[in-house]
Design an enzyme around this catalytic site. Structure first.
Site, PDB file in Angstrom:
ATOM      1  N   ARG A  51       8.356  -6.665  37.409  1.00 39.21           N
ATOM      2  CA  ARG A  51       7.024  -6.586  36.811  1.00 39.21           C
ATOM      3  C   ARG A  51       6.273  -5.356  37.304  1.00 39.21           C
ATOM      4  O   ARG A  51       5.410  -4.827  36.604  1.00 39.21           O
ATOM      5  CB  ARG A  51       6.254  -7.891  37.100  1.00 39.21           C
ATOM      6  CG  ARG A  51       6.033  -8.156  38.559  1.00 39.21           C
ATOM      7  CD  ARG A  51       5.708  -9.619  38.846  1.00 39.21           C
ATOM      8  NE  ARG A  51       6.886 -10.483  38.821  1.00 39.21           N
ATOM      9  CZ  ARG A  51       6.864 -11.794  39.008  1.00 39.21           C
ATOM     10  NH1 ARG A  51       5.725 -12.415  39.232  1.00 39.21           N
ATOM     11  NH2 ARG A  51       7.981 -12.488  38.968  1.00 39.21           N
ATOM     12  N   LYS A 107      17.191 -10.427  49.420  1.00 38.97           N
ATOM     13  CA  LYS A 107      17.879 -11.559  48.789  1.00 38.97           C
ATOM     14  C   LYS A 107      18.994 -12.059  49.698  1.00 38.97           C
ATOM     15  O   LYS A 107      19.518 -11.301  50.516  1.00 38.97           O
ATOM     16  CB  LYS A 107      18.517 -11.099  47.468  1.00 38.97           C
ATOM     17  CG  LYS A 107      17.543 -10.901  46.330  1.00 38.97           C
ATOM     18  CD  LYS A 107      18.285 -10.523  45.059  1.00 38.97           C
ATOM     19  CE  LYS A 107      17.327 -10.288  43.902  1.00 38.97           C
ATOM     20  NZ  LYS A 107      16.593 -11.489  43.494  1.00 38.97           N
ATOM     21  N   GLU A 138       9.964  -7.228  41.755  1.00 40.79           N
ATOM     22  CA  GLU A 138       9.790  -5.789  41.506  1.00 40.79           C
ATOM     23  C   GLU A 138       9.833  -5.417  40.037  1.00 40.79           C
ATOM     24  O   GLU A 138       9.292  -4.380  39.640  1.00 40.79           O
ATOM     25  CB  GLU A 138      10.866  -5.002  42.271  1.00 40.79           C
ATOM     26  CG  GLU A 138      12.222  -4.854  41.585  1.00 40.79           C
ATOM     27  CD  GLU A 138      12.939  -6.183  41.309  1.00 40.79           C
ATOM     28  OE1 GLU A 138      12.637  -7.166  42.021  1.00 40.79           O
ATOM     29  OE2 GLU A 138      13.765  -6.228  40.392  1.00 40.79           O
ATOM     30  N   ASP A 189      10.587  -8.671  46.128  1.00 42.91           N
ATOM     31  CA  ASP A 189      11.653  -9.043  45.193  1.00 42.91           C
ATOM     32  C   ASP A 189      11.116  -9.300  43.778  1.00 42.91           C
ATOM     33  O   ASP A 189      11.878  -9.429  42.839  1.00 42.91           O
ATOM     34  CB  ASP A 189      12.386 -10.288  45.727  1.00 42.91           C
ATOM     35  CG  ASP A 189      13.735 -10.494  45.066  1.00 42.91           C
ATOM     36  OD1 ASP A 189      14.198  -9.567  44.360  1.00 42.91           O
ATOM     37  OD2 ASP A 189      14.324 -11.573  45.265  1.00 42.91           O
ATOM     38  N   ASP A 232      19.074  -4.514  42.692  1.00 40.01           N
ATOM     39  CA  ASP A 232      17.938  -5.259  43.245  1.00 40.01           C
ATOM     40  C   ASP A 232      18.381  -6.027  44.492  1.00 40.01           C
ATOM     41  O   ASP A 232      18.903  -7.132  44.403  1.00 40.01           O
ATOM     42  CB  ASP A 232      17.394  -6.225  42.174  1.00 40.01           C
ATOM     43  CG  ASP A 232      16.188  -7.022  42.677  1.00 40.01           C
ATOM     44  OD1 ASP A 232      15.632  -6.651  43.734  1.00 40.01           O
ATOM     45  OD2 ASP A 232      15.799  -7.992  41.991  1.00 40.01           O
ATOM     46  N   ASP A 273      20.676  -5.779  37.017  1.00 40.64           N
ATOM     47  CA  ASP A 273      19.225  -5.871  36.897  1.00 40.64           C
ATOM     48  C   ASP A 273      18.636  -4.721  36.070  1.00 40.64           C
ATOM     49  O   ASP A 273      17.425  -4.607  35.940  1.00 40.64           O
ATOM     50  CB  ASP A 273      18.590  -5.928  38.299  1.00 40.64           C
ATOM     51  CG  ASP A 273      17.323  -6.764  38.326  1.00 40.64           C
ATOM     52  OD1 ASP A 273      17.120  -7.558  37.399  1.00 40.64           O
ATOM     53  OD2 ASP A 273      16.539  -6.604  39.276  1.00 40.64           O
ATOM     54  N   LYS A 293      13.444  -2.965  31.612  1.00 41.00           N
ATOM     55  CA  LYS A 293      13.521  -2.940  33.078  1.00 41.00           C
ATOM     56  C   LYS A 293      14.863  -2.350  33.483  1.00 41.00           C
ATOM     57  O   LYS A 293      15.922  -2.878  33.137  1.00 41.00           O
ATOM     58  CB  LYS A 293      13.377  -4.363  33.631  1.00 41.00           C
ATOM     59  CG  LYS A 293      13.737  -4.498  35.125  1.00 41.00           C
ATOM     60  CD  LYS A 293      13.562  -5.932  35.644  1.00 41.00           C
ATOM     61  CE  LYS A 293      14.113  -6.107  37.060  1.00 41.00           C
ATOM     62  NZ  LYS A 293      13.985  -7.481  37.579  1.00 41.00           N
TER      63      LYS A 293
HETATM   64  N1  BES Z   1      16.114  -9.551  39.165  1.00 40.23           N
HETATM   65  C1  BES Z   1      15.489 -10.700  39.672  1.00 40.23           C
HETATM   66  C2  BES Z   1      15.567 -11.891  38.709  1.00 40.23           C
HETATM   67  C3  BES Z   1      16.920 -12.519  38.568  1.00 40.23           C
HETATM   68  C4  BES Z   1      17.374 -13.406  39.527  1.00 40.23           C
HETATM   69  C5  BES Z   1      17.684 -12.262  37.464  1.00 40.23           C
HETATM   70  C6  BES Z   1      18.616 -13.991  39.382  1.00 40.23           C
HETATM   71  C7  BES Z   1      18.920 -12.860  37.323  1.00 40.23           C
HETATM   72  C8  BES Z   1      19.378 -13.729  38.290  1.00 40.23           C
HETATM   73  C9  BES Z   1      14.013 -10.439  39.938  1.00 40.23           C
HETATM   74  O1  BES Z   1      13.711  -9.163  40.343  1.00 40.23           O
HETATM   75  C10 BES Z   1      13.625 -11.365  41.042  1.00 40.23           C
HETATM   76  O2  BES Z   1      14.117 -11.208  42.115  1.00 40.23           O
HETATM   77  N2  BES Z   1      12.731 -12.293  40.752  1.00 40.23           N
HETATM   78  C11 BES Z   1      12.288 -13.234  41.712  1.00 40.23           C
HETATM   79  C12 BES Z   1      10.810 -13.414  41.540  1.00 40.23           C
HETATM   80  C13 BES Z   1      10.168 -14.202  42.631  1.00 40.23           C
HETATM   81  C14 BES Z   1      10.210 -13.417  43.926  1.00 40.23           C
HETATM   82  C15 BES Z   1       8.749 -14.495  42.242  1.00 40.23           C
HETATM   83  C16 BES Z   1      13.043 -14.534  41.478  1.00 40.23           C
HETATM   84  O3  BES Z   1      13.310 -14.867  40.311  1.00 40.23           O
HETATM   85  O4  BES Z   1      13.414 -15.172  42.457  1.00 40.23           O
HETATM   86 ZN    ZN Z   2      14.986  -7.707  39.727  1.00 43.35          ZN
HETATM   87 MN    MN Z   3      13.907  -8.909  42.449  1.00 39.09          MN
END
Ligand code: BES
Ligand code: ZN
Ligand code: MN
Length: 473
Positions: free
Chosen positions: A331, A257, A329, A327, A250, A268, A245
């Site tokens: 996947r 966020k 994204e 968010d 992000d 990210d 990825k």
């Molecule tokens: N890049 C983030 C995951 C992440 C969050 C990595 C904090 C490291 C620290 C990912 O893209 C994300 O935002 N995931 C969301 C998914 C949710 C919207 C289902 C998350 O983990 O909040």
């Molecule tokens: Zn992300």
């Molecule tokens: Mn995200």
């Protein structure tokens, strides 16, 4: 820095740092009086994790002595040896240390020497690229290793560290430098006679129907990129596939966020950076393997053109996705990369991604989350992680969790609710893997450190390199 092992005449050996690694209860082979004082005063007992550095005793020609504990001689764990290797590397890269000598010790095995090379390389890393006038400390880097019996292992570990340091450097670079184009270009910088690199831009991806991946970059002025690295150094075996990825920033997109700590979302792209670090090390070590690696690079931004919650996109696989949260994204880029890479008929696939905050809640910062559809592959990766002290822990996937992705308007939604977020993310990915053994590494908790020591860790490059070295025979 020159690193060597001196078998004989330790007292007369002139060096800046003489390292004596000892199991509990074992006497030092040199500086008997000083050692007696240290043990009598309780400064050193040989316990794992202990290390004591003292200025030269009158008894030796060395300028400094470092006593490192290995723990119980009967049960020398990978963890104890790794701790010792870390302590030695920390002391060895200090300013002014040019010559390091390790007293021979039968307790030290091949695994220790690989970890030693790894930590010598990792400790010498210093991020410098975006400082202007600040004076930075310099670490002493390894110039020559003179460790006859274990030279290969130390060098291997050191090459793995160079790969991990590339991963760290790319992770640490700010997103105004490390854009999707910059990241994809890094793949082109790798060099090996058996490596071929191809970069696809948005037009090429549209032709392939990668609308899920492309939807992530819609709000960005930066063009999304897919870099494909084909390493054909292993004869006619089916290739091992790696997918990373590469979200260079992000923001969350329209599902924006919160502001606090958002700078850390420059990390990210650490999945992609891990793939690049592994490919660099594989090239340097000339691994006799076939590997096909893909990094999916995009920037997730809000704008008038950005994807909106509720939008439905068609992935390269033909399956449609209702994007309920922009968010989630990672996947969305990975699913098209997974479909793409299966066209290369790989023997197995390992993807890596800073995919879910939920993984940090589940496992903290110590273990990478590992999920997948194949027990043998999962076990291999878990074991490689333990050897490298770059550990992972497996979480389950099953149809009960998969159901959480059901959508009223598309073949699936891109989120599965609050519960088991790491698992539902993996369930989403599993819908894009047909009959190939596949493992997913969620590195959200392990790829970087927050706080004062903020920075990319280079994990899980050591795990993957130990795995690939085992595969290479
Ligand atoms: N890049 C983030 C995951 C992440 C969050 C990595 C904090 C490291 C620290 C990912 O893209 C994300 O935002 N995931 C969301 C998914 C949710 C919207 C289902 C998350 O983990 O909040
Ligand atoms: Zn992300
Ligand atoms: Mn995200």
């Amino acid at each position: 820095m020159l690193f060597n092992i001196s078998p004989a005449n330790l007292s007369d050996h002139a060096t800046d740092l003489l390292v004596i690694a000892l199991p509990t209860g074992e006497p030092a082979p040199v500086a008997a009086n000083l050692f007696q004082t240290l043990t009598a005063q309780g400064d050193f007992s040989g316990k794992s994790g202990e290390s004591v550095s003292v200025p030269a005793a009158a008894e030796t020609a060395a300028k400094r002595l470092l006593f490192v504990g290995l723990g119980d001689a009967d049960k020398l764990t990978a963890k104890a040896l790794d701790k010792a290797a870390q302590a030695i590397a920390s002391a060895a890269v200090k300013k002014g240390i040019e010559r390091v000598t390790l007293a021979p010790q039968s307790a030290l095995n091949a695994g220790f020497y690989r970890q030693l090379g790894l930590h010598l390389g990792l400790k010498a890393y210093q991020y410098t690229q975006t400082f202007g006038t600040k004076e930075l400390p310099t670490a002493s880097t390894l110039a020559r290793i003179d460790v006859p019996e274990h030279l290969d292992e130390v060098q291997r570990g050191h090459q793995i560290a160079q790969g991990a340091n590339l991963t760290r450097e790319l992770g640490n670079l700010p997103a105004n430098t490390c854009t999707p184009t910059y990241l994809a270009n890094q793949a082109k910088q790798l060099s090996h006679p058996k490596l071929n690199v191809e970069v696809l831009g948005e037009d090429a991806m549209r032709q392939l129907g990668m609308h899920s991946l492309l939807s992530v970059g819609h709000g960005s002025d930066q063009e999304s990129q897919l870099a494909v690295m084909r390493f054909t150094n292993g004869g006619d075996e089916a290739p091992i596939a790696l997918v990373g990825k590469g979200i260079t920033f992000d923001t969350g997109g329209i599902s924006l966020k919160p502001g606090a700590g958002m700078d850390e979302m420059k990390y990210d792209m650490c999945g992609a950076a891990t793939v690049l670090g592994v490919m660099q090390a594989a090239c340097e070590l000339d691994l006799p393997l076939n590997i096909v690696a893909v990094i999916a690079c995009a920037e997730n931004m809000p704008s008038g053109r950005a994807t909106k919650p509720g939008d439905v996109v068609t992935s390269m696989s033909g399956q449609t996705i209702e994007i309920l949260n922009t968010d989630a994204e990672g996947r969305l880029v990975l699913c098209d990369a997974l479909t793409f890479i299966q066209q290369e008929n790989p023997s197995c696939i390992v993807d890596m991604a800073t995919l879910t905050g939920a993984c940090i809640i589940a496992l903290g910062h110590h273990n990478t989350g590992l999920l997948g559809n194949d027990d043998a592959l999962a076990d291999e990766l878990l074991a490689a992680g333990r050897d490298a002290m770059d550990t992972a822990w497996r979480l389950p996937i099953s149809e009960e969790y998969d159901k959480q992705l059901d959508s009223n308007f598309a073949d699936m939604g891109n989120i599965g609710g609050r519960d088991a977020g790491t698992i539902t993310a993996a369930c989403f990915l599993s819908r894009f893997v047909k009959n190939t053994p596949w493992a997913h590494l969620d590195i959200a908790g392990t790829a970087w450190t927050s706080g004062k020591a903020k920075g990319a860790t280079g994990r899980p490059v050591p795990l993957l390199m130990n795995w690939l070295l085992k595969r290479a025979g």
